[in-house]
Each structure stands twice: as C-alpha cells, then as structure tokens.
Design an enzyme around this catalytic site. Structure first.
Site, PDB file in Angstrom:
ATOM      1  N   ASP A  99      49.876  35.559  44.152  1.00  0.00           N
ATOM      2  CA  ASP A  99      51.213  35.320  44.692  1.00  0.00           C
ATOM      3  C   ASP A  99      51.206  35.173  46.205  1.00  0.00           C
ATOM      4  OD1 ASP A  99      50.522  37.957  45.142  1.00  0.00           O
ATOM      5  OD2 ASP A  99      52.090  38.808  43.895  1.00  0.00           O
TER       6      ASP A  99
ATOM      7  N   GLU B  50      58.778  39.915  38.212  1.00  0.00           N
ATOM      8  CA  GLU B  50      59.704  41.042  38.207  1.00  0.00           C
ATOM      9  C   GLU B  50      60.316  41.231  36.813  1.00  0.00           C
ATOM     10  OE1 GLU B  50      59.787  43.034  40.564  1.00  0.00           O
ATOM     11  OE2 GLU B  50      60.162  42.154  42.526  1.00  0.00           O
TER      12      GLU B  50
HETATM   13  C1  GLP Z   1      52.992  43.707  45.507  1.00  0.00           C
HETATM   14  C2  GLP Z   1      52.056  42.634  44.931  1.00  0.00           C
HETATM   15  C3  GLP Z   1      51.477  43.058  43.603  1.00  0.00           C
HETATM   16  C4  GLP Z   1      50.929  44.465  43.701  1.00  0.00           C
HETATM   17  C5  GLP Z   1      52.063  45.399  44.009  1.00  0.00           C
HETATM   18  C6  GLP Z   1      51.644  46.860  44.061  1.00  0.00           C
HETATM   19  O1  GLP Z   1      54.290  43.588  45.075  1.00  0.00           O
HETATM   20  N1  GLP Z   1      52.704  41.372  44.773  1.00  0.00           N
HETATM   21  O2  GLP Z   1      50.461  42.143  43.229  1.00  0.00           O
HETATM   22  O3  GLP Z   1      50.305  44.832  42.502  1.00  0.00           O
HETATM   23  O4  GLP Z   1      52.585  45.046  45.279  1.00  0.00           O
HETATM   24  O5  GLP Z   1      51.199  47.173  45.333  1.00  0.00           O
HETATM   25  P1  GLP Z   1      50.404  48.477  45.720  1.00  0.00           P
HETATM   26  O6  GLP Z   1      49.034  48.276  45.216  1.00  0.00           O
HETATM   27  O7  GLP Z   1      50.480  48.510  47.210  1.00  0.00           O
HETATM   28  O8  GLP Z   1      51.113  49.622  45.074  1.00  0.00           O
END
Ligand code: GLP
Length: 239
Positions: A67, A143
């Site tokens: 993304d 989402e």
């Molecule tokens: C973002 C990314 C996701 C990721 C998520 C969790 O929203 N788009 O790909 O998995 O955050 O992030 P973290 O690993 O910092 O908890």
C-alpha cells in the site's frame, strides 16, 4: 496455519527474517509481497545483517508492496516508498527498478489501481506475502467493510487507523485520509502468507482474526481460508 510463538519482538523478528531469507535462498528470483508499519522493521534489520554477512543475495528479487498513502511524494519521510528505501532497499543489493509501491501521486484513482494490478499480474503473482495486522483487523489498508475488496483500490482510512498512524506524523491532521492498497484477492492469491504480530495491544484482534468468524468486518479473518499461512508473533500477542 503454522504458528511460531516467540518470546519477544526480537525473536519474532529473527523468525520472520528466517522465513523471508529461506524464500530468497530457495527461489532467488522470487516475488516478495512486502509490508510497512512498525512491526516488520526488526525483520528487515535482520535481513540487512544477513546480506552484509554475504548470506543473502537480493539481485534477482522483485518486491511488490501492499500500500501507499495517496498524495505523498516518494521523498516524503512518511511515504511507504521512503519507508521501504530507508528500512531495506537502500541497504541491500535489490535493484530498485524491481521494487514496486503504489504510485501515491497518481491522481486518477482508477489508473493508479489498474496499473498496480497489472504489475502484480505481470509478475505472475506473489510467492511470499508479508503482512502486519491493524488493530481493527486491516491488512495492507483493507479496512473493515461490508465486503472484501478484491483488487487494488483507493480507501478512505478508518478514523482508528489515522489515529494509530498519527504517531509517525507531526500531528493526526497530517495523516493522509486516503491510500491505495492491494486488494484481498491479490493477497489471497499469494502462494504463501507470513503474518507478523507483536505486542499485547494486538492480542484481541489476533483472537478475532484467526479464531473468530470470517467476515469483511475483520479483513484479516479471510486469511483463515488460505492454505499456507504462517503466523509469527510474540507471547504478548499470541498467548
Ligand atoms: C498500517 C499499514 C499496515 C500495517 C499496519 C499495522 O496501517 N498499512 O500494512 O500492518 O499499519 O502497523 P504496525 O505494525 O505499526 O502496528
């Protein structure tokens, strides 16, 4: 689903890196689906160490990221392109021409999404897809919703996602409200999926996603239908 429960984040990062490294060793020209967020940073650090030790060669690897925020330039320190360059690509011998992140600057949403799906298609799909897990069960930026979005699409980020990601920005108001994300179908078509989840704040969503009902309200729950998923986490998230 195979589950590896590590004692802490450092060990979970090493296990995740082991699996990514094994993929690269077994298929040097593999297509890796890569993820951002704070969770995979330790795994990327471990991959860099192995590359520096001469044990890994990224020269034929292709990568396709999940993304990108819409509207951020690649040089913006909060863009996911910048993240990938600084946390991995700048430190290994991957050819940046073989690394793909959705084009956050493409204003034509339809074109941005079609172009990205074509990139995935022309690579013959993804061999190993790395995923983190959002607190609301999002994967990539898919989402919660009423249905699973299949292909690359533009999403309006959930308020909770904007709030969670605000820690990386000067303030919540600076977090882009839209992003391009690979769809659930493209993720599910990966041959192998590797999910890394750490921290006690992820414990509830891990239960819902991997042991609850399969529903688009918890996008990660669809992974229960994939034949080859590896879940790597620490005790705080998994026990
Ligand atoms: C973002 C990314 C996701 C990721 C998520 C969790 O929203 N788009 O790909 O998995 O955050 O992030 P973290 O690993 O910092 O908890």
């Amino acid at each position: 689903m195979k589950i590896y429960c590590a004692k802490d984040y450092e060990q979970a990062s090493r296990i995740t890196a082991n699996i990514l490294a094994a993929q690269i060793i077994l298929k040097p020209d593999c297509v890796l689906g890569l993820a951002t967020g704070s969770t995979p940073i330790g795994a990327y650090e471990n991959l860099i160490k192995r590359y520096e030790a001469g044990d890994l060669d990224f020269s034929s690897v292709h990568s396709i990221n999940l993304d990108e925020y819409r509207g951020l330039t690649p040089s913006n320190s909060q863009s996911y392109r910048y993240f990938m360059n600084t946390h991995l690509f700048d430190h290994v011998n991957i050819d940046k021409k073989n690394t793909f992140v959705p084009d956050g600057l493409e204003e034509d949403k339809e074109k941005a999404c079609q172009d990205y799906d074509e990139i995935i298609r022309s690579h013959g799909g993804i061999d190993l897809q790395l995923l983190g897990l959002g607190h609301n069960g999002h994967i990539g930026f898919n989402e919660p919703g009423d249905s699973f979005a299949k292909t690359t699409h533009c999403v309006t980020l959930a308020e909770s996602t904007v709030a969670a990601n605000a820690r990386f920005f000067a303030s919540a108001s600076e977090v882009p409200k839209e992003a391009y994300t690979m769809g659930i179908q493209s993720i599910m078509q990966a041959k192998k999926i590797l999910v890394m989840v750490c921290g006690k704040d992820k414990k509830k969503i891990v239960q819902k996603a991997f042991y609850g009902s399969i529903t688009p309200q918890v996008p990660a729950s669809v992974l229960q239908l994939h034949p080859d998923v590896i879940l790597v986490g620490d005790e705080a998230a998994l026990m």
